[in-house]
Design a protein around this motif. Structure first.
Motif, PDB file in Angstrom:
ATOM      1  N   ALA A   1       5.109  -5.654  -9.178  1.00 22.87           N
ATOM      2  CA  ALA A   1       6.433  -5.014  -9.135  1.00 22.87           C
ATOM      3  C   ALA A   1       6.320  -3.494  -9.050  1.00 22.87           C
ATOM      4  O   ALA A   1       7.055  -2.850  -8.292  1.00 22.87           O
ATOM      5  CB  ALA A   1       7.246  -5.419 -10.358  1.00 22.87           C
ATOM      6  N   GLN A   2       5.403  -2.915  -9.805  1.00 26.56           N
ATOM      7  CA  GLN A   2       5.233  -1.463  -9.789  1.00 26.56           C
ATOM      8  C   GLN A   2       4.703  -0.988  -8.436  1.00 26.56           C
ATOM      9  O   GLN A   2       5.153   0.026  -7.909  1.00 26.56           O
ATOM     10  CB  GLN A   2       4.280  -1.025 -10.902  1.00 26.56           C
ATOM     11  CG  GLN A   2       4.862  -1.190 -12.287  1.00 26.56           C
ATOM     12  CD  GLN A   2       3.836  -0.899 -13.355  1.00 26.56           C
ATOM     13  OE1 GLN A   2       2.668  -1.280 -13.227  1.00 26.56           O
ATOM     14  NE2 GLN A   2       4.260  -0.221 -14.413  1.00 26.56           N
ATOM     15  N   VAL A   3       3.754  -1.724  -7.869  1.00 28.28           N
ATOM     16  CA  VAL A   3       3.192  -1.346  -6.570  1.00 28.28           C
ATOM     17  C   VAL A   3       4.276  -1.405  -5.499  1.00 28.28           C
ATOM     18  O   VAL A   3       4.424  -0.488  -4.685  1.00 28.28           O
ATOM     19  CB  VAL A   3       1.993  -2.250  -6.198  1.00 28.28           C
ATOM     20  CG1 VAL A   3       1.591  -2.051  -4.757  1.00 28.28           C
ATOM     21  CG2 VAL A   3       0.820  -1.961  -7.117  1.00 28.28           C
ATOM     22  N   LYS A   4       5.068  -2.464  -5.484  1.00 28.48           N
ATOM     23  CA  LYS A   4       6.132  -2.597  -4.490  1.00 28.48           C
ATOM     24  C   LYS A   4       7.189  -1.511  -4.647  1.00 28.48           C
ATOM     25  O   LYS A   4       7.716  -0.992  -3.664  1.00 28.48           O
ATOM     26  CB  LYS A   4       6.750  -3.985  -4.563  1.00 28.48           C
ATOM     27  CG  LYS A   4       5.807  -5.037  -4.000  1.00 28.48           C
ATOM     28  CD  LYS A   4       6.417  -6.411  -3.998  1.00 28.48           C
ATOM     29  CE  LYS A   4       5.422  -7.390  -3.392  1.00 28.48           C
ATOM     30  NZ  LYS A   4       5.891  -8.749  -3.395  1.00 28.48           N
ATOM     31  N   LYS A   5       7.503  -1.141  -5.882  1.00 27.43           N
ATOM     32  CA  LYS A   5       8.477  -0.074  -6.134  1.00 27.43           C
ATOM     33  C   LYS A   5       7.968   1.261  -5.591  1.00 27.43           C
ATOM     34  O   LYS A   5       8.694   1.983  -4.905  1.00 27.43           O
ATOM     35  CB  LYS A   5       8.745   0.042  -7.636  1.00 27.43           C
ATOM     36  CG  LYS A   5       9.757   1.090  -8.004  1.00 27.43           C
ATOM     37  CD  LYS A   5       9.975   1.121  -9.504  1.00 27.43           C
ATOM     38  CE  LYS A   5      10.942   2.210  -9.898  1.00 27.43           C
ATOM     39  NZ  LYS A   5      11.139   2.274 -11.361  1.00 27.43           N
ATOM     40  N   LEU A   6       6.687   1.575  -5.849  1.00 28.54           N
ATOM     41  CA  LEU A   6       6.114   2.827  -5.354  1.00 28.54           C
ATOM     42  C   LEU A   6       6.000   2.827  -3.828  1.00 28.54           C
ATOM     43  O   LEU A   6       6.226   3.852  -3.195  1.00 28.54           O
ATOM     44  CB  LEU A   6       4.753   3.067  -6.002  1.00 28.54           C
ATOM     45  CG  LEU A   6       4.800   3.450  -7.483  1.00 28.54           C
ATOM     46  CD1 LEU A   6       3.416   3.344  -8.102  1.00 28.54           C
ATOM     47  CD2 LEU A   6       5.362   4.838  -7.650  1.00 28.54           C
ATOM     48  N   LYS A   7       5.640   1.686  -3.246  1.00 22.77           N
ATOM     49  CA  LYS A   7       5.572   1.605  -1.775  1.00 22.77           C
ATOM     50  C   LYS A   7       6.947   1.819  -1.161  1.00 22.77           C
ATOM     51  O   LYS A   7       7.067   2.457  -0.116  1.00 22.77           O
ATOM     52  CB  LYS A   7       5.005   0.250  -1.343  1.00 22.77           C
ATOM     53  CG  LYS A   7       3.499   0.182  -1.463  1.00 22.77           C
ATOM     54  CD  LYS A   7       2.992  -1.120  -0.884  1.00 22.77           C
ATOM     55  CE  LYS A   7       1.506  -1.047  -0.758  1.00 22.77           C
ATOM     56  NZ  LYS A   7       1.033  -1.377   0.557  1.00 22.77           N
TER      57      LYS A   7
ATOM     58  N   LEU B   1      -1.766  -0.507   3.355  1.00 21.98           N
ATOM     59  CA  LEU B   1      -2.759  -1.267   2.605  1.00 21.98           C
ATOM     60  C   LEU B   1      -2.084  -2.466   1.940  1.00 21.98           C
ATOM     61  O   LEU B   1      -0.967  -2.338   1.429  1.00 21.98           O
ATOM     62  CB  LEU B   1      -3.411  -0.397   1.526  1.00 21.98           C
ATOM     63  CG  LEU B   1      -4.373   0.676   1.981  1.00 21.98           C
ATOM     64  CD1 LEU B   1      -4.773   1.562   0.799  1.00 21.98           C
ATOM     65  CD2 LEU B   1      -5.604   0.065   2.606  1.00 21.98           C
ATOM     66  N   PRO B   2      -2.740  -3.623   1.911  1.00 19.64           N
ATOM     67  CA  PRO B   2      -2.137  -4.796   1.264  1.00 19.64           C
ATOM     68  C   PRO B   2      -1.896  -4.552  -0.233  1.00 19.64           C
ATOM     69  O   PRO B   2      -2.737  -3.967  -0.920  1.00 19.64           O
ATOM     70  CB  PRO B   2      -3.176  -5.898   1.465  1.00 19.64           C
ATOM     71  CG  PRO B   2      -4.092  -5.407   2.527  1.00 19.64           C
ATOM     72  CD  PRO B   2      -4.031  -3.921   2.511  1.00 19.64           C
ATOM     73  N   SER B   3      -0.753  -4.996  -0.727  1.00 20.03           N
ATOM     74  CA  SER B   3      -0.402  -4.792  -2.136  1.00 20.03           C
ATOM     75  C   SER B   3      -1.435  -5.350  -3.109  1.00 20.03           C
ATOM     76  O   SER B   3      -1.736  -4.689  -4.113  1.00 20.03           O
ATOM     77  CB  SER B   3       0.977  -5.388  -2.430  1.00 20.03           C
ATOM     78  OG  SER B   3       1.972  -4.644  -1.772  1.00 20.03           O
TER      79      SER B   3
ATOM     80  N   GLY C   1       7.412   4.967   1.259  1.00 14.84           N
ATOM     81  CA  GLY C   1       7.446   4.548   2.652  1.00 14.84           C
ATOM     82  C   GLY C   1       6.317   3.642   3.095  1.00 14.84           C
ATOM     83  O   GLY C   1       6.080   3.496   4.289  1.00 14.84           O
ATOM     84  N   GLY C   2       5.610   3.021   2.152  1.00 14.79           N
ATOM     85  CA  GLY C   2       4.517   2.136   2.510  1.00 14.79           C
ATOM     86  C   GLY C   2       4.996   0.745   2.904  1.00 14.79           C
ATOM     87  O   GLY C   2       6.140   0.374   2.689  1.00 14.79           O
ATOM     88  N   THR C   3       4.089  -0.001   3.518  1.00 13.50           N
ATOM     89  CA  THR C   3       4.378  -1.390   3.889  1.00 13.50           C
ATOM     90  C   THR C   3       3.235  -2.253   3.381  1.00 13.50           C
ATOM     91  O   THR C   3       2.204  -1.763   2.962  1.00 13.50           O
ATOM     92  CB  THR C   3       4.492  -1.560   5.418  1.00 13.50           C
ATOM     93  OG1 THR C   3       3.253  -1.166   6.020  1.00 13.50           O
ATOM     94  CG2 THR C   3       5.625  -0.733   5.980  1.00 13.50           C
ATOM     95  N   GLY C   4       3.409  -3.566   3.481  1.00 15.41           N
ATOM     96  CA  GLY C   4       2.343  -4.495   3.090  1.00 15.41           C
ATOM     97  C   GLY C   4       2.540  -4.996   1.721  1.00 15.41           C
ATOM     98  O   GLY C   4       1.848  -4.989   0.810  1.00 15.41           O
TER      99      GLY C   4
END
Length: 71
Positions: free
Chosen positions: A58-64, A44-46, A68-71
């Motif tokens: 920043a928090q979303v990218k850290k959790l992804k 899913l897009p950030s 193992g998420g992308t986007g």
């Protein structure tokens, strides 16, 4: 709308007027969906995940990265 069992789904209110939603299940056991893995372990897009979770970029990218998420 009809959603298949196990499919993660959500709605975003884009307008400025109040919205009403009615949810129903076709059985007493609707199943299990692990939301953290479905949101942050997917492609899913950030910006969309940020809107749904009210977290900053920043928090979303850290959790992804952790899940193992992308986007």
């Amino acid at each position: 709308m009809v959603f298949p069992q196990g499919l993660l789904h959500f709605q975003v209110q884009c307008g400025s007027t109040p919205a009403i939603a009615f949810a129903t299940f076709n059985s007493p056991n609707p199943g299990l969906q692990i939301t953290s893995l479905s949101l942050f372990g997917s492609s899913l897009p950030s910006p969309l995940v940020e809107k749904v979770t009210f977290l900053d970029d920043a928090q979303v990218k850290k959790l992804k990265k952790v899940l193992g998420g992308t986007g």
